[in-house]
Design an enzyme around this catalytic site. Structure first.
Site, PDB file in Angstrom:
ATOM      1  CE1 TYR A 141      44.106  31.437  33.903  1.00  0.00           C
ATOM      2  CE2 TYR A 141      45.807  31.962  35.731  1.00  0.00           C
ATOM      3  CZ  TYR A 141      45.481  31.996  34.339  1.00  0.00           C
ATOM      4  OH  TYR A 141      46.113  32.542  33.302  1.00  0.00           O
TER       5      TYR A 141
ATOM      6  CE  LYS B  29      46.420  29.832  31.613  1.00  0.00           C
ATOM      7  NZ  LYS B  29      46.233  29.889  30.071  1.00  0.00           N
TER       8      LYS B  29
ATOM      9  CB  SER C 225      50.364  31.794  33.849  1.00  0.00           C
ATOM     10  OG  SER C 225      50.163  32.388  35.261  1.00  0.00           O
TER      11      SER C 225
HETATM   12  P1  NAD Z   1      41.316  38.195  27.746  1.00  0.00           P
HETATM   13  O1  NAD Z   1      40.316  37.441  28.560  1.00  0.00           O
HETATM   14  O2  NAD Z   1      41.661  39.448  27.580  1.00  0.00           O
HETATM   15  O3  NAD Z   1      41.388  37.188  26.298  1.00  0.00           O
HETATM   16  C1  NAD Z   1      41.100  35.912  26.149  1.00  0.00           C
HETATM   17  C2  NAD Z   1      40.202  35.857  25.021  1.00  0.00           C
HETATM   18  O4  NAD Z   1      39.529  34.373  24.757  1.00  0.00           O
HETATM   19  C3  NAD Z   1      38.697  36.573  25.139  1.00  0.00           C
HETATM   20  O5  NAD Z   1      38.797  37.437  24.245  1.00  0.00           O
HETATM   21  C4  NAD Z   1      37.867  35.617  25.067  1.00  0.00           C
HETATM   22  O6  NAD Z   1      36.603  36.056  24.684  1.00  0.00           O
HETATM   23  C5  NAD Z   1      38.257  34.567  24.658  1.00  0.00           C
HETATM   24  N1  NAD Z   1      37.892  33.085  24.799  1.00  0.00           N
HETATM   25  C6  NAD Z   1      37.867  32.609  26.218  1.00  0.00           C
HETATM   26  N2  NAD Z   1      37.291  31.391  26.113  1.00  0.00           N
HETATM   27  C7  NAD Z   1      37.181  31.210  24.805  1.00  0.00           C
HETATM   28  C8  NAD Z   1      36.606  29.874  23.677  1.00  0.00           C
HETATM   29  N3  NAD Z   1      36.045  28.903  24.627  1.00  0.00           N
HETATM   30  N4  NAD Z   1      36.498  30.121  22.541  1.00  0.00           N
HETATM   31  C9  NAD Z   1      36.667  31.360  21.920  1.00  0.00           C
HETATM   32  N5  NAD Z   1      37.241  32.500  22.561  1.00  0.00           N
HETATM   33  C10 NAD Z   1      37.407  32.235  23.900  1.00  0.00           C
HETATM   34  O7  NAD Z   1      42.725  37.334  28.434  1.00  0.00           O
HETATM   35  P2  NAD Z   1      44.291  37.817  28.230  1.00  0.00           P
HETATM   36  O8  NAD Z   1      44.739  38.425  29.529  1.00  0.00           O
HETATM   37  O9  NAD Z   1      44.675  38.436  26.862  1.00  0.00           O
HETATM   38  O10 NAD Z   1      44.999  36.442  28.536  1.00  0.00           O
HETATM   39  C11 NAD Z   1      45.335  35.683  27.329  1.00  0.00           C
HETATM   40  C12 NAD Z   1      46.018  34.479  27.745  1.00  0.00           C
HETATM   41  O11 NAD Z   1      47.086  34.453  28.562  1.00  0.00           O
HETATM   42  C13 NAD Z   1      45.071  33.447  28.689  1.00  0.00           C
HETATM   43  O12 NAD Z   1      45.234  32.090  28.182  1.00  0.00           O
HETATM   44  C14 NAD Z   1      45.569  33.817  30.007  1.00  0.00           C
HETATM   45  O13 NAD Z   1      45.135  32.737  30.984  1.00  0.00           O
HETATM   46  C15 NAD Z   1      47.025  33.913  29.847  1.00  0.00           C
HETATM   47  N6  NAD Z   1      47.831  34.390  30.814  1.00  0.00           N
HETATM   48  C16 NAD Z   1      47.152  35.756  31.085  1.00  0.00           C
HETATM   49  C17 NAD Z   1      47.731  36.634  32.169  1.00  0.00           C
HETATM   50  C18 NAD Z   1      47.225  38.134  32.430  1.00  0.00           C
HETATM   51  O14 NAD Z   1      47.903  38.618  33.415  1.00  0.00           O
HETATM   52  N7  NAD Z   1      46.603  38.803  31.558  1.00  0.00           N
HETATM   53  C19 NAD Z   1      49.148  36.074  32.662  1.00  0.00           C
HETATM   54  C20 NAD Z   1      49.619  34.648  32.382  1.00  0.00           C
HETATM   55  C21 NAD Z   1      48.951  34.066  31.337  1.00  0.00           C
HETATM   56  C1  WQD Z   2      49.892  42.243  41.522  1.00  0.00           C
HETATM   57  C2  WQD Z   2      50.196  42.634  42.942  1.00  0.00           C
HETATM   58  C3  WQD Z   2      48.621  41.968  44.768  1.00  0.00           C
HETATM   59  C4  WQD Z   2      45.439  44.519  43.253  1.00  0.00           C
HETATM   60  C5  WQD Z   2      47.598  37.632  38.651  1.00  0.00           C
HETATM   61  C6  WQD Z   2      47.397  36.122  38.545  1.00  0.00           C
HETATM   62  C7  WQD Z   2      48.404  35.155  38.051  1.00  0.00           C
HETATM   63  C8  WQD Z   2      48.698  35.886  36.445  1.00  0.00           C
HETATM   64  C9  WQD Z   2      48.971  37.469  36.450  1.00  0.00           C
HETATM   65  C10 WQD Z   2      47.248  34.745  34.698  1.00  0.00           C
HETATM   66  C11 WQD Z   2      49.984  41.697  44.121  1.00  0.00           C
HETATM   67  C12 WQD Z   2      48.552  43.343  44.625  1.00  0.00           C
HETATM   68  C13 WQD Z   2      46.678  43.978  43.587  1.00  0.00           C
HETATM   69  C14 WQD Z   2      45.060  45.669  44.419  1.00  0.00           C
HETATM   70  C15 WQD Z   2      47.132  45.236  45.353  1.00  0.00           C
HETATM   71  N1  WQD Z   2      47.385  35.822  35.429  1.00  0.00           N
HETATM   72  N2  WQD Z   2      47.425  44.345  44.403  1.00  0.00           N
HETATM   73  N3  WQD Z   2      45.993  45.884  45.323  1.00  0.00           N
HETATM   74  O1  WQD Z   2      48.049  38.202  41.626  1.00  0.00           O
HETATM   75  O2  WQD Z   2      50.315  38.784  40.591  1.00  0.00           O
HETATM   76  O3  WQD Z   2      48.750  37.557  39.285  1.00  0.00           O
HETATM   77  O4  WQD Z   2      47.793  37.960  37.270  1.00  0.00           O
HETATM   78  O5  WQD Z   2      47.827  33.910  34.832  1.00  0.00           O
HETATM   79  O6  WQD Z   2      48.196  33.910  37.794  1.00  0.00           O
HETATM   80  O7  WQD Z   2      47.420  35.371  39.987  1.00  0.00           O
HETATM   81  O8  WQD Z   2      48.603  40.009  39.642  1.00  0.00           O
HETATM   82  O9  WQD Z   2      47.759  42.102  39.409  1.00  0.00           O
HETATM   83  O10 WQD Z   2      46.538  40.853  40.963  1.00  0.00           O
HETATM   84  O11 WQD Z   2      48.480  41.799  41.588  1.00  0.00           O
HETATM   85  O12 WQD Z   2      48.094  45.322  46.213  1.00  0.00           O
HETATM   86  O13 WQD Z   2      43.828  46.169  44.077  1.00  0.00           O
HETATM   87  O14 WQD Z   2      49.572  43.773  43.399  1.00  0.00           O
HETATM   88  O15 WQD Z   2      48.542  41.859  46.056  1.00  0.00           O
HETATM   89  O16 WQD Z   2      50.949  41.786  44.975  1.00  0.00           O
HETATM   90  P1  WQD Z   2      49.090  38.741  40.470  1.00  0.00           P
HETATM   91  P2  WQD Z   2      47.725  41.363  40.351  1.00  0.00           P
END
Ligand code: NAD
Ligand code: WQD
Length: 342
Positions: free
Chosen positions: A150, A154, A125
């Site tokens: 969290y 990562k 991330s």
């Molecule tokens: P998500 O929660 O929709 O998907 C994750 C899946 O993993 C879920 O279906 C959950 O049930 C499963 N899971 C969790 N722990 C498990 C375990 N111990 N065994 C088996 N299954 C398990 O999340 P997402 O948004 O699809 O994110 C996927 C990956 O990408 C994550 O590693 C997350 O940290 C990373 N990521 C997400 C974002 C984001 O904003 N969505 C941003 C950057 C990185």
């Molecule tokens: C985006 C922007 C908020 C909600 C998060 C995790 C990051 C990564 C992606 C996993 C920000 C603003 C939000 C609201 C708002 N995930 N906001 N009103 O914080 O950039 O990132 O998700 O790895 O680790 O921290 O994403 O969608 O929460 O926010 O104004 O009700 O929207 O302040 O500027 P963020 P977000």
């Protein structure tokens, strides 16, 4: 065609990636404990691709079950490891829940492939950069002290992967640092399914627009940005899904330099919260009710990625813009209103 294990494959990014993998001709095995996803997603994927992925309901924290599954599938050549807890705020409240799940699952998975050749793609991330000193941020930028458990999972997971792939040349690891994934598949059959009140901007926007939530609060308009609201690099989840295929191809074609590589996966363009709100209104024709509120603790002011490394070395580039992200997120919100998930 090779068989790819997708952990967390019924989740948001995982389900979109399964669709792209199947479209590209891969056989897919999903492992998910359904902690943050619905089993119904399997039917949705099948409706899109015409092919039901193999599925195992399994907690990757269960070492014996994980080792057993991998041993019984000697033809798995690659893993895309999405499974993790991902709620930043909850991780501050429950750090052990995050360290336990995100580390044990990773370690068990790596253990299960000991002695076997494996291409491993890890979900990292942009959170590892914190507030970068220079924008756009490159993969070379220093990793900042994590703002949350969290984020720390990562950072440490990447260190674990550097060390494990350094010690064992059979692990070929690519860590993809995603910026802000949003939007949904164009079919509107899969998308993000937030549990409870969404913490992320786009699901809050769509739920507010459909009447499930009240007005949106813009967290701060006094930042040092062009319009005062925070800036992020929003990336369409389908573009993001395709980046995983590009990473696997690089591994399969033995194009990696060394056993561990990192790529930023974003659009390379920053958009402010107010721009996202405007893009939603313009692309859907739906007016949003929003108000300006105080800053949210822990938010970085602005971040967007330098994605030239992914373009040059993965041959991958984001193709979809904010309009596609907003339209598809809105179509998905409407779909789940008519077809609620369990
Ligand atoms: P998500 O929660 O929709 O998907 C994750 C899946 O993993 C879920 O279906 C959950 O049930 C499963 N899971 C969790 N722990 C498990 C375990 N111990 N065994 C088996 N299954 C398990 O999340 P997402 O948004 O699809 O994110 C996927 C990956 O990408 C994550 O590693 C997350 O940290 C990373 N990521 C997400 C974002 C984001 O904003 N969505 C941003 C950057 C990185
Ligand atoms: C985006 C922007 C908020 C909600 C998060 C995790 C990051 C990564 C992606 C996993 C920000 C603003 C939000 C609201 C708002 N995930 N906001 N009103 O914080 O950039 O990132 O998700 O790895 O680790 O921290 O994403 O969608 O929460 O926010 O104004 O009700 O929207 O302040 O500027 P963020 P977000």
């Amino acid at each position: 065609m090779s068989k790819i294990l997708v952990t967390g494959g019924t989740g948001y990014i995982g389900s979109h990636t399964v669709v792209e993998l199947q479209n590209a001709g891969y056989d897919v095995v999903i492992v998910d404990n359904l902690d943050n996803s619905s089993i119904q997603i399997l039917d949705q994927i099948t409706e899109i691709t015409g092919k039901k992925p193999e599925f195992y309901e399994l907690d990757l924290c269960d070492e014996a079950a994980t080792v057993d599954l991998i041993a019984k599938n000697p033809d798995i050549s690659g893993v895309i490891h999405f499974a993790a807890h991902k709620a930043v705020g909850e991780s501050v409240q429950k750090p052990l829940k995050y360290y336990r799940n995100n580390f044990f699952s990773l370690i068990n998975l790596l253990t299960a492939f000991a002695g076997r050749e494996v291409n491993f793609v890890f979900s990292s991330s942009c959170t590892v950069y914190g507030q970068p000193d220079k924008l756009p941020v490159t993969e070379e930028a220093p990793v900042k002290r994590a703002e949350s458990p969290y984020g720390n999972t990562k950072q440490i997971a990447e260190e674990i992967l550097v060390e494990v792939s350094g010690a064992n040349s059979n692990y070929h690891v690519i860590s993809l640092r995603y910026f802000n994934p949003v939007g949904a598949h164009e079919s509107a059959l899969i998308g993000e399914l937030p549990i409870g009140v969404p913490q992320n901007l786009v699901p809050f926007i769509t739920q507010s627009a459909i009447g499930k939530r009240g007005p949106i609060t813009v967290f701060g308009d006094d930042y040092n940005t062009p319009d005062g609201s925070c800036v992020r690099d929003y990336i369409h989840v389908v573009d993001l899904a395709k980046a995983h295929i590009a990473a696997l191809r690089r591994q399969e074609e033995a194009k990696m330099s060394g056993n561990f590589e990192i790529f930023n996966i974003g659009t390379g363009k920053g958009s402010s919260v107010l721009e996202v709100i405007k893009a939603f209104e313009e692309s859907t024709g739906v007016k949003l009710d929003y108000k300006i509120g105080p800053r949210r603790a822990g938010d970085v002011e602005q971040v967007w990625g330098d994605v030239s490394k992914a373009e040059n070395e993965l041959g991958w580039k984001a193709e979809l813009g904010l309009e596609d992200m907003m339209k598809s997120a809105w179509a998905w919100e409407n779909y789940i209103k008519e077809h609620p998930f369990n």
